[in-house]
Design a protein around this motif. Structure first.
Motif, PDB file in Angstrom:
ATOM      1  N   TYR A  78      -9.732  58.660  28.590  1.00 35.40           N
ATOM      2  CA  TYR A  78      -8.464  59.375  28.376  1.00 35.40           C
ATOM      3  C   TYR A  78      -8.564  60.261  27.135  1.00 35.40           C
ATOM      4  CZ  TYR A  78      -3.601  59.560  26.584  1.00 35.40           C
ATOM      5  OH  TYR A  78      -2.390  59.946  26.046  1.00 35.40           O
ATOM      6  N   ASP A  81     -11.017  63.280  27.762  1.00 34.08           N
ATOM      7  CA  ASP A  81     -10.382  64.323  28.576  1.00 34.08           C
ATOM      8  C   ASP A  81      -9.442  65.188  27.748  1.00 34.08           C
ATOM      9  OD1 ASP A  81     -11.725  63.450  30.810  1.00 34.08           O
ATOM     10  OD2 ASP A  81     -10.057  62.252  31.583  1.00 34.08           O
ATOM     11  N   ARG A  82      -8.772  64.597  26.785  1.00 30.14           N
ATOM     12  CA  ARG A  82      -7.778  65.340  25.987  1.00 30.14           C
ATOM     13  C   ARG A  82      -8.390  66.062  24.793  1.00 30.14           C
ATOM     14  NH1 ARG A  82      -2.952  61.828  24.109  1.00 30.14           N
ATOM     15  NH2 ARG A  82      -2.135  63.883  23.575  1.00 30.14           N
ATOM     16  N   GLY A 330      -7.273  61.076  19.191  1.00 29.34           N
ATOM     17  CA  GLY A 330      -7.999  62.286  18.844  1.00 29.34           C
ATOM     18  C   GLY A 330      -8.371  62.428  17.386  1.00 29.34           C
TER      19      GLY A 330
END
Length: 703
Positions: A78, A81-82, A330
């Motif tokens: 996840y 992907d971001r 992130g």
């Protein structure tokens, strides 16, 4: 400045799920606005024993932070992907290493380090898959344990992510565990593959490996080769890079493996513990996802603009969950170590930059021992200032304390006075999280004034990290916050210790933690009775009995007041809380660390003290005592002088007569995890300390 930044960045995510505020006035909160921000939980049963929650339904709230993500592999995918091209992990190369001779003749190794080199989320994702396939090619299989015995570094996290992706349960061992403990853990878990570092392979593991049964492959991180003649012939030894290259060979690109499910075992974390053999806590993917969901919901503004410095042991649940929480949002993680963290750290060459100066982190997790060191180092510098400088610092400090209590900040004082102090950690830290042990009120207040807001976390390995974290806007000290959305807390009467849920002004009792973040138990069930117990209630929720004693405040925030195992009954019938006495005395400038000991057959307590070298040397000079450090520590006159100071501090902290140590032993040896006298979180190992100082115990008790 930092507080205003947090105000702008703070997310309202999840606030709609909180219970209605319990608006009860308390003398600990000076401003009604601040108190309202800190109201976080209530007893959903209406009973003083709880359970206390920050939401109506613990299990359903957990999944809102990571919607659709129910395994650690999905969590990292996840993030990839971001944040594909954003920096993910980074390390500094060692440019050169020099030996530096100290005034006392000792030789210390000093490092000159380069800039941080970063790998993107995409690049790390590629290495994760390569390593997982390479391990599969070496015979590792899904649902079969793999062990890691390695210092905190980027390869540790890459290995962990590979294990989560390929469903290899990861068995973690502290890099500072003793040889016997490492042998015990490796033999008990039965792993056939071990990940380590070149340094540990050539030192500690060289002694351990001949006694480990069933191990087939050892994979090491680090540059350079290893002489295989020094190890058992039954072992195959590979570098981490070689295994990744093996995983990238065409014949290994399509290996079959079982993707993990939420109920699969993700981590067996061996806690160093304070007594006996280490215990392996079994954590499922769902347990760790729940714990991190609760943790992330309490950290304001977590996102790609943040930089986290990783230096605590990744084999500790605090660091592991903190780093994975940062990656899920992130953040970038710059790797460090306690020996290179700041410009003043022991392995940084004089005049060179420590990791924080180069990295400029915005987020730091720390154990109280490290925060105490920062506090004492800064205050010793303040004591060396001129009278005018010291007066200005103290005035600014008192003024900011007053402003913080009213929910305000002091931008001018921050710029003129505290900015220089904050540069010790890079100057950009906006939040610090403390866990692993109680943080003293003085140190807590100091960090908030000189650096940034501090969140105090409380939890255990058995609860997969924090079960509570205090609000960063809570300016009280001594409390650990309200339950996270993944947890609920109950208090159980402990009449022997004098704690009940009917106590006034607040209910007190042993802390029980329940929720999806509670681990599945110990790897070896016979270990379960050593430090607590797991149980399941009639609704199917798992609980852990912590052995800690808590007090619940009207706003649903918890305060740790005692520890069942630290309570000793003296000959005259008085109960002494060893941890309480240690916490009261530890802020004495003369004391760097202290362990209080009590024998139930005696009517007084004694103590072992690691003195502050600078303070004790000055005290020795004032008393006309000369000599080497060990001679000074063994001097009977100085023992008596330190006892006088201890009694003064005890009186200031309102300790009872029977709680004041009557004798003291000064230790010239600093207690570190390497000595085996404290854990990696710097908690005291009482059994080991008792054995280490057994002759002194006999002497001080007149045996």
């Amino acid at each position: 400045m930092f507080l205003s930044q947090i105000g702008r960045r703070k997310s309202d995510r999840g606030r709609e799920n909180l219970c209605p505020a319990v608006s009860i006035k308390t003398s600990e909160i000076a401003c009604s606005r601040v108190m309202a921000e800190c109201v976080r939980a209530r007893s959903v049963s209406g009973s003083p024993d709880g359970p206390y929650r920050a939401g109506q339904c613990v299990n359903s709230l957990v999944h809102e932070e990571f919607e659709g993500v129910d395994t650690l592999d999905k969590l990292f995918r996840y993030a990839v992907d971001r944040f594909t091209q954003l920096p993910c992990v980074g390390s500094r190369d060692v440019l050169s290493c020099e030996n530096e001779t100290q005034p006392d003749g000792k030789v210390f190794k000093k490092l000159i380090l380069g800039q941080y080199k970063w790998k993107s989320y995409e690049a790390v994702d590629h290495e994760v898959s390569s390593l997982g396939r390479g391990l599969y090619a070496l015979g590792q299989r899904s649902r079969s344990s793999i062990a890691i015995f390695c210092e905190t570094r980027e390869e540790w996290m890459i290995t962990a992510q590979a294990c989560f992706r390929f469903n290899y349960p990861l068995v973690t061992l502290y890099a500072t565990l003793g040889e016997d403990a490492v042998t015990f853990g490796l033999n008990q878990c039965g792993a056939t593959h071990l990940i380590t570092s070149k340094e540990l392979l050539e030192t500690k593991l060289k002694v351990v490996l001949p006694d480990v049964v069933g191990l087939k492959h050892v994979i090491y991180a680090g540059s350079g080769g290893v002489s295989i003649q020094d190890y058992p012939k039954s072992l195959s030894i590979h570098s981490l890079q070689e295994v990744m290259e093996l995983g990238n060979k065409p014949e290994n690109l399509n290996g079959q493996f079982d993707a993990p499910s939420p109920s699969d075992l993700a981590v067996v974390m061996y806690t160093s513990g304070s007594t006996g053999h280490p215990k392996g806590v079994m954590m499922h993917h769902s347990n760790l996802i729940a714990g991190m969901a609760g943790q992330c919901q309490r950290i304001p503004g977590l996102g790609p603009e943040d930089t986290y410095v990783g230096y605590l042991p990744l084999a500790h649940v605090l660091e592991l969950t903190a780093e994975m929480s940062c990656l899920s949002h992130g953040c970038r993680i710059g790797y460090s170590s306690p020996h290179t963290l700041s410009d003043q750290s022991s392995k940084i060459k004089r005049g060179c930059k420590g990791d924080c100066t180069v990295l400029k982190p915005t987020l730091i997790a720390a154990v109280p021992e490290i925060m105490d060191r920062i506090y004492k180092n800064v205050m010793s510098k303040v004591a060396e200032m001129s009278t005018l400088q010291r007066m200005l610092f103290n005035m600014a400090y008192k003024y900011k304390v007053q402003q913080l209590e009213h929910g305000a900040d002091t931008p001018i004082c921050n710029t003129l006075v505290f900015k220089r102090v904050s540069l010790l950690l890079g100057g950009c830290v906006r939040l610090m999280l403390s866990g692993g042990a109680p943080l003293s009120p003085d140190t807590h207040r100091f960090i908030k004034v000189c650096f940034c807001p501090v969140g105090i976390g409380y939890g255990l390995t058995e609860t997969c990290g924090a079960a509570t974290i205090s609000e960063f806007s809570d300016y009280t000290t001594g409390r650990v916050g309200a339950p996270l959305i993944c947890s609920e807390i109950k208090l159980r009467d402990w009449p022997e210790g004098g704690y009940t849920c009917q106590d006034t002004p607040h209910p007190r009792g042993e802390i029980l933690i329940g929720g999806p973040n509670v681990a599945m138990g110990y790897y070896s069930s016979e270990a379960e009775g050593e430090s607590g117990e797991f149980w399941v209630d009639e609704a199917g929720q798992r609980w852990f009995c912590t052995g800690d004693v808590g007090e619940m405040h009207p706003d649903g925030c918890l305060q740790i007041v005692d520890r069942k195992k630290d309570l000793v009954k003296l000959q005259a019938g008085e109960y002494v809380s060893l941890a309480k006495v240690e916490a009261a005395l530890k802020n004495c400038p003369l004391i760097d660390n202290i362990c209080v000991y009590a024998n139930s057959n005696q009517n007084y307590i004694i103590s072992f003290v690691v003195p502050n070298q600078k303070q004790l040397t000055e005290l020795a000079n004032r008393n006309g005592i000369k000599g080497e450090w060990e001679e000074i520590c063994n001097h009977a006159t100085l023992e008596q002088e330190v006892l006088k100071v201890i009694k003064e501090v005890a009186t200031m902290n309102k300790l009872q007569r029977f709680e004041v140590p009557m004798k003291v032993r000064l230790s010239s040896q600093v207690w570190t995890p390497e000595t085996g006298l404290v854990t990696d979180a710097f908690k005291l190992k009482r059994k080991e300390l008792q054995m280490h100082y057994r002759h002194d115990i006999e002497r001080m008790y007149g045996a």
